[in-house]
Design an enzyme around this catalytic site. Structure first.
Site, mmCIF file in Angstrom:
data_model
loop_
_atom_site.group_PDB
_atom_site.id
_atom_site.type_symbol
_atom_site.label_atom_id
_atom_site.label_comp_id
_atom_site.label_asym_id
_atom_site.label_seq_id
_atom_site.Cartn_x
_atom_site.Cartn_y
_atom_site.Cartn_z
ATOM 1 N N LYS A 199 -7.934 40.350 -20.825
ATOM 2 C CA LYS A 199 -8.134 41.002 -22.122
ATOM 3 C C LYS A 199 -9.498 40.633 -22.698
ATOM 4 O O LYS A 199 -10.212 41.489 -23.223
ATOM 5 C CB LYS A 199 -7.008 40.611 -23.087
ATOM 6 C CG LYS A 199 -5.673 41.210 -22.682
ATOM 7 C CD LYS A 199 -4.490 40.737 -23.536
ATOM 8 C CE LYS A 199 -3.200 41.300 -22.932
ATOM 9 N NZ LYS A 199 -2.017 41.112 -23.775
ATOM 10 N N GLN B 59 -0.209 36.299 -27.417
ATOM 11 C CA GLN B 59 0.354 36.588 -26.098
ATOM 12 C C GLN B 59 1.797 36.084 -26.021
ATOM 13 O O GLN B 59 2.095 34.952 -26.418
ATOM 14 C CB GLN B 59 -0.516 35.931 -25.006
ATOM 15 C CG GLN B 59 -0.146 36.305 -23.584
ATOM 16 C CD GLN B 59 -0.454 37.764 -23.223
ATOM 17 O OE1 GLN B 59 -1.221 38.443 -23.890
ATOM 18 N NE2 GLN B 59 0.146 38.232 -22.165
ATOM 19 N N ASP C 273 -1.067 45.231 -30.845
ATOM 20 C CA ASP C 273 0.032 45.366 -29.887
ATOM 21 C C ASP C 273 1.011 46.465 -30.301
ATOM 22 O O ASP C 273 1.758 46.977 -29.468
ATOM 23 C CB ASP C 273 0.841 44.055 -29.831
ATOM 24 C CG ASP C 273 0.440 43.147 -28.678
ATOM 25 O OD1 ASP C 273 0.012 43.664 -27.628
ATOM 26 O OD2 ASP C 273 0.588 41.917 -28.833
HETATM 27 N N1 L34 Z 1 1.541 40.069 -27.121
HETATM 28 N N2 L34 Z 1 2.209 39.798 -24.916
HETATM 29 C C1 L34 Z 1 1.612 40.547 -25.860
HETATM 30 N N3 L34 Z 1 1.093 41.775 -25.585
HETATM 31 C C2 L34 Z 1 1.154 42.283 -24.341
HETATM 32 O O1 L34 Z 1 0.691 43.498 -24.086
HETATM 33 C C3 L34 Z 1 1.737 41.512 -23.320
HETATM 34 N N4 L34 Z 1 1.779 41.918 -22.006
HETATM 35 C C4 L34 Z 1 2.929 41.570 -21.188
HETATM 36 C C5 L34 Z 1 3.174 40.066 -21.337
HETATM 37 N N5 L34 Z 1 2.965 39.569 -22.698
HETATM 38 C C6 L34 Z 1 2.291 40.268 -23.647
HETATM 39 C C7 L34 Z 1 0.673 41.913 -21.214
HETATM 40 O O2 L34 Z 1 -0.467 41.798 -21.650
HETATM 41 C C8 L34 Z 1 2.444 41.926 -19.795
HETATM 42 N N6 L34 Z 1 1.011 42.045 -19.908
HETATM 43 C C9 L34 Z 1 0.109 42.226 -18.848
HETATM 44 C C10 L34 Z 1 -1.239 42.495 -19.068
HETATM 45 C C11 L34 Z 1 -2.127 42.655 -18.031
HETATM 46 C C12 L34 Z 1 -1.694 42.557 -16.743
HETATM 47 C C13 L34 Z 1 -0.363 42.291 -16.486
HETATM 48 C C14 L34 Z 1 0.531 42.130 -17.537
HETATM 49 C C15 L34 Z 1 -2.682 42.713 -15.635
HETATM 50 O O3 L34 Z 1 -3.857 42.761 -15.871
HETATM 51 N N7 L34 Z 1 -2.212 42.791 -14.382
HETATM 52 C C16 L34 Z 1 -3.070 42.945 -13.229
HETATM 53 C C17 L34 Z 1 -3.030 41.720 -12.339
HETATM 54 C C18 L34 Z 1 -3.411 40.479 -13.080
HETATM 55 C C19 L34 Z 1 -3.246 39.241 -12.201
HETATM 56 O O4 L34 Z 1 -3.798 39.242 -11.101
HETATM 57 O O5 L34 Z 1 -2.593 38.279 -12.640
HETATM 58 C C20 L34 Z 1 -2.580 44.139 -12.427
HETATM 59 O O6 L34 Z 1 -3.366 44.688 -11.682
HETATM 60 O O7 L34 Z 1 -1.391 44.470 -12.542
#
Ligand code: L34
Length: 285
Positions: free
Chosen positions: A51, A95, A118
């Site tokens: 982020k 988060q 959010d």
């Molecule tokens: N307050 N909490 C708040 N807001 C959110 O919108 C979230 N969420 C969920 C968990 N807690 C939160 C996220 O940000 C899930 N989540 C989230 C955000 C980004 C990614 C995955 C979950 C992401 O970037 N995933 C990448 C891989 C990242 C890695 O390698 O660890 C992907 O390609 O899926």
């Protein structure tokens, strides 16, 4: 057809970046996003880092506040209050999940509605369910944009959402309903789940179980959006809720993990932060 969330997220961020440049000319400063992370969960650390990276990429001012999991609930609420009162802050994100001694509902309610990037504040949730002006939560907003990008028609289609969380399942269901899909919300206790999912033209999966959706659960030609981010117990690698290799043979549209809903969640956070910034600027006039 594999729809790349990474690619679409890139396009969205490019547009936000252009809008930010214009906003700086008009308002004299870029939007400022503050992300708070409590504790040291590696997955949360990775998401929060992403982020911050995206925020810098689009030209926001980005602040990440790291707090140990020994922080008290009151200390966290006080921190949020101080950010609410700081006029130079446009978006506040805490988060999730939070440590067990902190009441998540209290935290979410404390974030000022005007800075709730959010879209989790109860008044924003009410606005969404009443079809009023609201901030769409990032992951559901990303899912809808992925479907639109893939050219999937939503109106009149049967959509099945697996999962009923406040973050994904419920809001994405409401957003599909508002696009005139006929929506079924299924979950871990749904009986004969394959008979339900096999009817779906659009299948959104947010249940949080690695490779939970298998090929025999999917209607031929369906659009499958995988919102899961899990570790594959066998390999330790990141994987979705959908068994990608087999389901990809049957679906007409599918999103990968990584590279699908995750990057889109972050891109939509950038859109929401810009939106909160612009609303706050226009309210001041
Ligand atoms: N307050 N909490 C708040 N807001 C959110 O919108 C979230 N969420 C969920 C968990 N807690 C939160 C996220 O940000 C899930 N989540 C989230 C955000 C980004 C990614 C995955 C979950 C992401 O970037 N995933 C990448 C891989 C990242 C890695 O390698 O660890 C992907 O390609 O899926």
């Amino acid at each position: 057809m594999i729809v790349s969330g990474t690619q679409l997220a890139k396009e969205i961020k490019e547009k936000v970046k252009n809008d930010v440049a214009k906003a700086v000319e008009i308002y004299g400063r870029p939007p400022h996003l503050v992300v708070i992370l409590v504790g040291e969960d590696p997955a949360s650390q990775s998401y929060v880092k992403g982020k911050g990276k995206d925020a810098e990429e689009v030209g926001f001012k980005s602040t990440t506040i790291l707090k140990p999991d020994t922080i008290t609930e009151q200390e966290l609420l006080d921190l949020i209050e101080s950010l609410n009162n700081d006029d130079s802050v446009d978006g506040i994100l805490v988060q999730l999940p939070l440590p067990a001694h902190i009441d998540e509902d209290k935290v979410i309610e404390t974030i000022s509605l005007s800075k709730d990037v959010d879209g989790f504040h109860p008044l924003n949730v009410a606005a969404l369910w009443q079809k009023r002006d609201c901030i769409y939560p990032c992951t559901p907003k990303g899912v809808i944009q992925l479907l639109d990008k893939a050219g999937v028609k939503i109106e009149g289609k049967k959509a099945v959402v697996i999962g009923r969380s406040n973050i994904v399942g419920l809001p994405v269901s409401k957003m599909l309903l508002d696009r005139n899909a006929t929506v079924t919300i299924a979950h871990s206790r749904t009986q004969n789940l394959p008979s339900v999912t096999s009817e779906a033209d659009i299948l959104v999966v947010a249940i949080g179980r690695p490779k939970f959706v298998t090929e025999e659960m999917v209607k031929p030609g369906a659009a499958v959006i995988d919102v899961g981010v899990n570790r594959d117990p066998a390999t330790g690698k990141l994987c979705g809720d959908v068994d990608f290799d087999t389901v990809a043979q049957k679906a007409s549209v599918i999103t990968p993990v990584p590279g699908g809903a995750g990057p889109m969640t972050r891109a939509c956070l950038m859109q929401n932060t810009l939106e909160c910034f612009l609303r706050r600027q226009n309210d001041k006039r």
